[in-house]
Design a protein around this motif. Structure first.
Motif, short mmCIF file in Angstrom:
data_model
loop_
_atom_site.label_atom_id
_atom_site.label_comp_id
_atom_site.label_asym_id
_atom_site.label_seq_id
_atom_site.Cartn_x
_atom_site.Cartn_y
_atom_site.Cartn_z
N THR A 231 0.83 -1.21 0.00
CA THR A 231 0.00 0.00 0.00
C THR A 231 0.86 1.26 0.00
OG1 THR A 231 -0.11 -0.13 2.41
CG2 THR A 231 -1.95 -1.09 1.18
N GLY A 255 -2.67 4.14 -3.17
CA GLY A 255 -4.01 4.47 -3.60
C GLY A 255 -4.23 5.93 -3.91
N ARG A 378 -5.74 3.43 5.16
CA ARG A 378 -5.15 3.80 3.88
C ARG A 378 -3.74 3.25 3.73
NH1 ARG A 378 -4.41 9.33 3.52
NH2 ARG A 378 -4.35 9.17 1.26
N THR A 396 -1.85 -4.86 0.73
CA THR A 396 -3.27 -4.94 0.37
C THR A 396 -3.95 -6.07 1.13
OG1 THR A 396 -2.87 -6.46 -1.45
CG2 THR A 396 -2.75 -4.09 -1.95
#
Length: 408
Positions: A231, A255, A378, A396
């Motif tokens: 991530t 992201g 996040r 993830t």
């Protein structure tokens, strides 16, 4: 492969670093950091960077890393702003209630550094810091109507909450060269943790210059390579051109959107702080909680959670340390540990209520590990199985579940 195992270059303008950023034992490179997931384990603060990029001589990533490694800053004072945006839901008074409940269980109350530093895991905070070598540091969390401070002076470590008047005290039987204490919230430890863990799955390059807290700095950019399961998007470290000290650390998630972690100096001085800065005497009538002697363990200044970044030499070897095992490799590393709440262990009423509430926020999953719940932010994903095992990492959800299956 161990970190910095190759001297070869990667893409144009990028380099594989030849050796971990390690300081000589005789030096103490002034602190640094915090995060927390979780940890604890972060809201971009554009005002941290001054306008106008300085004109500095060109340097390679290898040269800049060498400058950072040779940095011998031991004295400084200044102000740091840290902003964290993990994307956690607003829990209202629940988190505050749980924290106050924990304080009643004898963990040091409102002055316990372990609980107070967890506040840095969300929102924007202002810290005042000072350091004078390995045995004297101070960090103050500035709040609207109060201030919380941690003071390390010689063998003594004090935590003081001006709002409640409570004091926490612990000692360290070993310090100096053996204790590289970390001052929470400053960029250097964030940078140290990242660079010490860099391996051949990482791109490191210099990408321009910046002005931070009135200082000229180079921008060092760290990016995961060929790691679709992480991530982490881009990590940018502003490095002081004169001293090699990290002045600003920003982590942007894969992201997109605002930074998850953004910590940087707004003011900094390299003059020696006054000795009085590190003196502390409990106010008359204050409640003082004595903590356990820190011994050979780190004092409660906080640090980036182990295993939530590339695991370096431990990657993929399954080695357990203090009950924590690393699963996977590189940026897809996941940490595994047992909470001890599985196998029929009955949680307290407070834990049960919190568990039920949090369970409504996660996704139910199953696999070779049994069944469990994935909680997502996040940056960090965490799987809590029904038998009390936790898997967590900057990966993830799919990567996390895969790691849990492979660990069984």
């Amino acid at each position: 492969m161990a970190p910095y195992a190759s001297d070869g270059t990667t893409d144009p303008g990028q380099t594989r670093v030849p050796h971990p950023v390690r300081r000589k034992a005789a030096r103490y490179v002034v602190p640094v950091a915090v995060m927390g997931v979780a940890a604890a384990t972060i809201g971009l603060v554009p005002a941290l960077a001054d306008s106008g990029d300085p004109d500095l001589p060109d340097v390679s990533a290898r040269q800049l890393l060498a400058t950072m490694a040779a940095s011998d800053v031991e004295q400084l004072s200044g102000t740091v702003r840290i902003s964290t945006d993990l994307g956690l839901p607003d829990l209202g008074g629940l988190a505050e209630g749980l924290a106050s409940g924990a304080g009643k269980d004898g963990d040091g109350g409102s002055a316990d550094p372990a609980s107070r530093l967890a506040e840095l895991a969300s929102g924007t905070h202002t810290l005042r810091i000072a350091a004078d070598g390995p045995d004297r540091q101070k960090v103050s969390l500035v709040e609207k109507a109060a201030e919380y401070s941690i003071v390390h002076n010689g063998k003594d470590v004090w935590g003081y909450d001006s709002a409640s008047g409570e004091v926490y005290h612990t000692t360290a039987s070993r310090h100096g060269a053996q204790h590289r204490e970390q001052v929470p919230g400053t960029p250097q430890d964030f940078a140290d943790k990242v660079l010490a863990a860099v391996d051949d799955t990482t791109s490191v390059k210099v990408d321009g210059t910046a002005r931070v807290a009135g200082r000229d700095a180079y921008r060092l950019v760290v990016t995961p390579r060929h790691a679709s399961g992480t991530t982490v998007g881009v990590i940018t470290i502003a490095v002081d051109s004169a001293t090699g000290l990290p002045l600003k650390f920003t982590l942007t998630p894969a992201g997109g959107g605002p930074a998850v972690v953004d910590a940087g100096f707004t003011r900094i001085s390299f003059a020696q702080p006054a000795a009085s800065t590190f003196r502390f005497t409990p106010p008359e009538g204050a409640k003082v909680t004595e903590g356990e002697d820190a011994g050979e363990h780190s004092l409660p200044f906080g640090a980036f959670p182990e295993g939530l970044l590339p695991s370096g030499e431990a990657a993929g070897d399954g080695t357990a340390k203090d009950g924590v095992r690393v699963v996977g490799k590189g940026w897809n590393s996941v940490v595994r540990f047992d909470t001890g709440l599985g196998g029929g262990t009955r949680p307290s009423s407070g834990q049960g209520a919190a568990s039920g509430f949090l369970g409504s926020l996660g996704d139910q999953v199953g696999g070779k590990f049994g069944t469990g719940t994935v909680f997502s932010t996040r940056l960090i994903n965490a799987l809590v199985t029904d038998d009390g095992t936790v898997y967590a990492g900057a990966v993830t959800k799919d990567t996390l579940v895969k790691a849990a299956n492979e660990a069984r």
